[in-house]
Scaffold this motif. Structure first.
Motif, PDB file in Angstrom:
ATOM      1  N   MET A  80       0.826  -1.202   0.000  1.00 24.82           N
ATOM      2  CA  MET A  80       0.000   0.000   0.000  1.00 24.82           C
ATOM      3  C   MET A  80       0.868   1.263   0.000  1.00 24.82           C
ATOM      4  SD  MET A  80      -3.179   0.930   2.538  1.00 24.82           S
ATOM      5  CE  MET A  80      -2.191   0.662   4.013  1.00 24.82           C
ATOM      6  N   TYR A  81       1.982   1.217   0.728  1.00 24.04           N
ATOM      7  CA  TYR A  81       2.886   2.372   0.817  1.00 24.04           C
ATOM      8  C   TYR A  81       3.489   2.700  -0.545  1.00 24.04           C
ATOM      9  CZ  TYR A  81       7.057   5.072   2.037  1.00 24.04           C
ATOM     10  OH  TYR A  81       8.041   6.028   2.082  1.00 24.04           O
ATOM     11  N   PHE A  82       4.045   1.695  -1.217  1.00 21.04           N
ATOM     12  CA  PHE A  82       4.669   1.959  -2.521  1.00 21.04           C
ATOM     13  C   PHE A  82       3.636   2.319  -3.580  1.00 21.04           C
ATOM     14  CE2 PHE A  82       8.354  -0.228  -0.663  1.00 21.04           C
ATOM     15  CZ  PHE A  82       9.359   0.632  -1.068  1.00 21.04           C
ATOM     16  N   PHE A  83       2.471   1.697  -3.503  1.00 23.45           N
ATOM     17  CA  PHE A  83       1.397   2.058  -4.419  1.00 23.45           C
ATOM     18  C   PHE A  83       1.033   3.534  -4.266  1.00 23.45           C
ATOM     19  CE2 PHE A  83      -3.224   2.667  -4.938  1.00 23.45           C
ATOM     20  CZ  PHE A  83      -3.319   2.455  -6.308  1.00 23.45           C
ATOM     21  N   GLY A  84       0.954   4.006  -3.015  1.00 21.26           N
ATOM     22  CA  GLY A  84       0.631   5.409  -2.752  1.00 21.26           C
ATOM     23  C   GLY A  84       1.695   6.363  -3.273  1.00 21.26           C
ATOM     24  N   ILE A  85       2.963   6.012  -3.054  1.00 18.10           N
ATOM     25  CA  ILE A  85       4.057   6.847  -3.559  1.00 18.10           C
ATOM     26  C   ILE A  85       3.984   6.977  -5.071  1.00 18.10           C
ATOM     27  CG2 ILE A  85       6.559   6.946  -3.941  1.00 18.10           C
ATOM     28  CD1 ILE A  85       6.993   5.811  -1.215  1.00 18.10           C
TER      29      ILE A  85
ATOM     30  N   GLY B 144       0.827   9.033  -6.324  1.00 18.79           N
ATOM     31  CA  GLY B 144       0.980  10.464  -6.075  1.00 18.79           C
ATOM     32  C   GLY B 144       2.040  11.094  -6.957  1.00 18.79           C
ATOM     33  N   THR B 145       3.154  10.396  -7.116  1.00 20.07           N
ATOM     34  CA  THR B 145       4.236  10.902  -7.956  1.00 20.07           C
ATOM     35  C   THR B 145       3.803  11.017  -9.407  1.00 20.07           C
ATOM     36  OG1 THR B 145       5.882   9.886  -6.494  1.00 20.07           O
ATOM     37  CG2 THR B 145       6.629  10.543  -8.682  1.00 20.07           C
ATOM     38  N   GLU B 146       3.054  10.011  -9.884  1.00 16.68           N
ATOM     39  CA  GLU B 146       2.600  10.036 -11.279  1.00 16.68           C
ATOM     40  C   GLU B 146       1.698  11.228 -11.553  1.00 16.68           C
ATOM     41  OE1 GLU B 146       0.644   7.092 -14.654  1.00 16.68           O
ATOM     42  OE2 GLU B 146       1.830   6.312 -12.996  1.00 16.68           O
ATOM     43  N   CYS B 147       0.861  11.591 -10.584  1.00 16.04           N
ATOM     44  CA  CYS B 147      -0.009  12.763 -10.752  1.00 16.04           C
ATOM     45  C   CYS B 147       0.815  14.003 -11.076  1.00 16.04           C
ATOM     46  CB  CYS B 147      -0.829  13.006  -9.479  1.00 16.04           C
ATOM     47  SG  CYS B 147      -2.202  11.875  -9.229  1.00 16.04           S
ATOM     48  N   PHE B 148       1.890  14.205 -10.316  1.00 13.90           N
ATOM     49  CA  PHE B 148       2.671  15.427 -10.491  1.00 13.90           C
ATOM     50  C   PHE B 148       3.639  15.350 -11.664  1.00 13.90           C
ATOM     51  CE2 PHE B 148       1.058  16.055  -6.223  1.00 13.90           C
ATOM     52  CZ  PHE B 148       0.669  17.379  -6.303  1.00 13.90           C
ATOM     53  N   ILE B 149       4.044  14.147 -12.046  1.00 13.46           N
ATOM     54  CA  ILE B 149       4.852  14.032 -13.266  1.00 13.46           C
ATOM     55  C   ILE B 149       3.993  14.352 -14.484  1.00 13.46           C
ATOM     56  CG2 ILE B 149       6.014  12.381 -14.790  1.00 13.46           C
ATOM     57  CD1 ILE B 149       7.360  11.188 -12.407  1.00 13.46           C
ATOM     58  N   LEU B 150       2.746  13.885 -14.486  1.00 14.17           N
ATOM     59  CA  LEU B 150       1.828  14.238 -15.570  1.00 14.17           C
ATOM     60  C   LEU B 150       1.583  15.741 -15.608  1.00 14.17           C
ATOM     61  CD1 LEU B 150      -0.768  11.322 -15.255  1.00 14.17           C
ATOM     62  CD2 LEU B 150       0.886  11.659 -17.104  1.00 14.17           C
ATOM     63  N   SER B 151       1.501  16.368 -14.436  1.00 14.57           N
ATOM     64  CA  SER B 151       1.350  17.826 -14.369  1.00 14.57           C
ATOM     65  C   SER B 151       2.590  18.534 -14.903  1.00 14.57           C
ATOM     66  CB  SER B 151       1.098  18.262 -12.921  1.00 14.57           C
ATOM     67  OG  SER B 151      -0.096  17.721 -12.432  1.00 14.57           O
ATOM     68  N   SER B 152       3.760  18.000 -14.569  1.00 15.32           N
ATOM     69  CA  SER B 152       5.012  18.584 -15.063  1.00 15.32           C
ATOM     70  C   SER B 152       5.101  18.487 -16.580  1.00 15.32           C
ATOM     71  CB  SER B 152       6.211  17.868 -14.424  1.00 15.32           C
ATOM     72  OG  SER B 152       6.213  18.014 -13.016  1.00 15.32           O
TER      73      SER B 152
ATOM     74  N   ASP C  60       2.608  11.988   1.065  1.00 16.20           N
ATOM     75  CA  ASP C  60       1.207  11.562   1.052  1.00 16.20           C
ATOM     76  C   ASP C  60       1.068  10.106   1.486  1.00 16.20           C
ATOM     77  OD1 ASP C  60       0.428  14.025   0.236  1.00 16.20           O
ATOM     78  OD2 ASP C  60      -0.238  13.446  -1.761  1.00 16.20           O
ATOM     79  N   SER C  61       1.885   9.244   0.883  1.00 17.15           N
ATOM     80  CA  SER C  61       1.782   7.819   1.182  1.00 17.15           C
ATOM     81  C   SER C  61       2.194   7.514   2.617  1.00 17.15           C
ATOM     82  CB  SER C  61       2.663   7.029   0.207  1.00 17.15           C
ATOM     83  OG  SER C  61       2.476   5.648   0.392  1.00 17.15           O
ATOM     84  N   SER C  62       3.262   8.149   3.092  1.00 10.19           N
ATOM     85  CA  SER C  62       3.716   7.925   4.470  1.00 10.19           C
ATOM     86  C   SER C  62       2.642   8.339   5.466  1.00 10.19           C
ATOM     87  CB  SER C  62       5.001   8.707   4.739  1.00 10.19           C
ATOM     88  OG  SER C  62       6.046   8.276   3.901  1.00 10.19           O
TER      89      SER C  62
END
Length: 315
Positions: free
Chosen positions: A101-106, A109-117, A155-157
């Protein structure tokens, strides 16, 4: 008693997608094919970008990280899903479940902001082309990537730490094929309201902030494209964004459908289908979206093939 020691049998049980042996066999073959295609497609995309100098641009820098995320994304979920489909071993330890669950969350969340970038990169390229080299400098690109990973990790932590304080004294059976937030919350005998609010705020903030960046970028891009007089110029400008826009639509559509709602509205059938799509299918689709619809990637593949053939002929 907390999540780590509340029972003598320290396992959750993942129910998976179906109890039918025939359907399990079909799904295992399908998911294995998708997983292999995901590994091959994303690794190939990373290698193409690495080997072709003409793709050493900010957009493809972000795309390299997107492919890397998709590789890890799929590896966190798919192998355990295949094990559950092919064997009778459906148990997963509490630690293993929370790590998944932790790595899935990381990654999510990271993919959201990479897509934004990537959307911001297209905005600068189309709306401020003269300042593009300065604005999208190597330093700036690395800063955007670092912030993306940091936000995903925070977020994930926060989510995992908050959920680890809950008591799990109900059924250990997770009605899902991986350790996702809502199905695990449903097993808690504690009051989950505060945890749900925390998770909703974290996920909501991530989705909203990244969507605002995406929307603002594309509104400005659309406004600029409409001002272009020639139809060929409009088509060329829009074609540089088409692949990314398609990837964004598919990813955010399934994520919003699944997570931006109360946990009590979780639907075993509909939400599992959506989850299969964004955890297993989308990581395979992204390389196809960004390669089949991208002339620069196609040209890079042709150049690398010709280079390889010339090297063989030279020998």
């Amino acid at each position: 008693m907390n999540a780590w020691n509340h029972t003598n049998e320290p396992n959750f049980i993942l129910m998976g997608l179906t109890d039918s042996k025939e359907i399990q066999l079909v799904l295992s073959v399908l998911f294995l094919f998708i997983y292999m295609a995901t590994m091959l497609g994303n690794t190939g995309m990373m290698l193409i970008i690495r080997l072709d100098v003409q793709l050493h641009t900010p957009m493809y820098f972000f795309l390299t990280h997107l492919s890397f995320l998709d590789l890890i994304y799929s590896t966190v979920i798919t192998p355990k899903t295949l094990e559950n489909l092919l064997t009778s071993r459906r148990g997963i330890s509490f630690m293993g479940c929370f790590i998944q669950m932790y790595f899935f969350g990381i990654l999510a969340g990271t993919e959201c902001f990479i897509l934004s970038s990537m959307a911001y990169d297209r905005y600068v390229a189309i709306c401020n082309p003269l300042h593009y080299p300065v604005i999208m400098s190597t330093r700036h690109c690395h800063a955007l990537i670092t912030v993306s990973y940091m936000i995903g990790a925070i977020d994930s932590s926060s989510t995992v730490v908050r959920m680890s304080t809950l008591n799990f004294c109900k059924s250990k059976v997770i009605n899902h094929f991986f350790c996702d937030t809502f199905p695990i919350l449903a097993l808690s005998c504690s009051d989950t309201h505060d945890a749900e609010v925390t998770i909703f705020i974290l996920v909501g903030s991530t989705v909203v902030l990244s969507l605002v960046t995406l929307s603002s970028s594309y509104v400005s891009i659309l406004s600029t494209i409409l001002k272009i007089n020639s139809s060929s110029g409009k088509h060329k400008a829009f074609s540089t964004c088409a692949s990314h826009l398609l990837g964004v639509t598919v990813f955010y559509g399934t994520v919003i459908f699944t997570y931006m709602k109360p946990s009590k509205s979780y639907s075993l059938g509909k939400d599992q289908v959506a989850s299969v799509f964004y955890t297993i299918v989308i990581p395979m689709l992204n390389p196809l979206i960004y390669s089949l619809r991208n002339k620069e990637v196609k040209s890079a593949v042709i150049r690398l093939v010709k280079k390889g053939e010339d090297s063989q002929n030279f020998k």
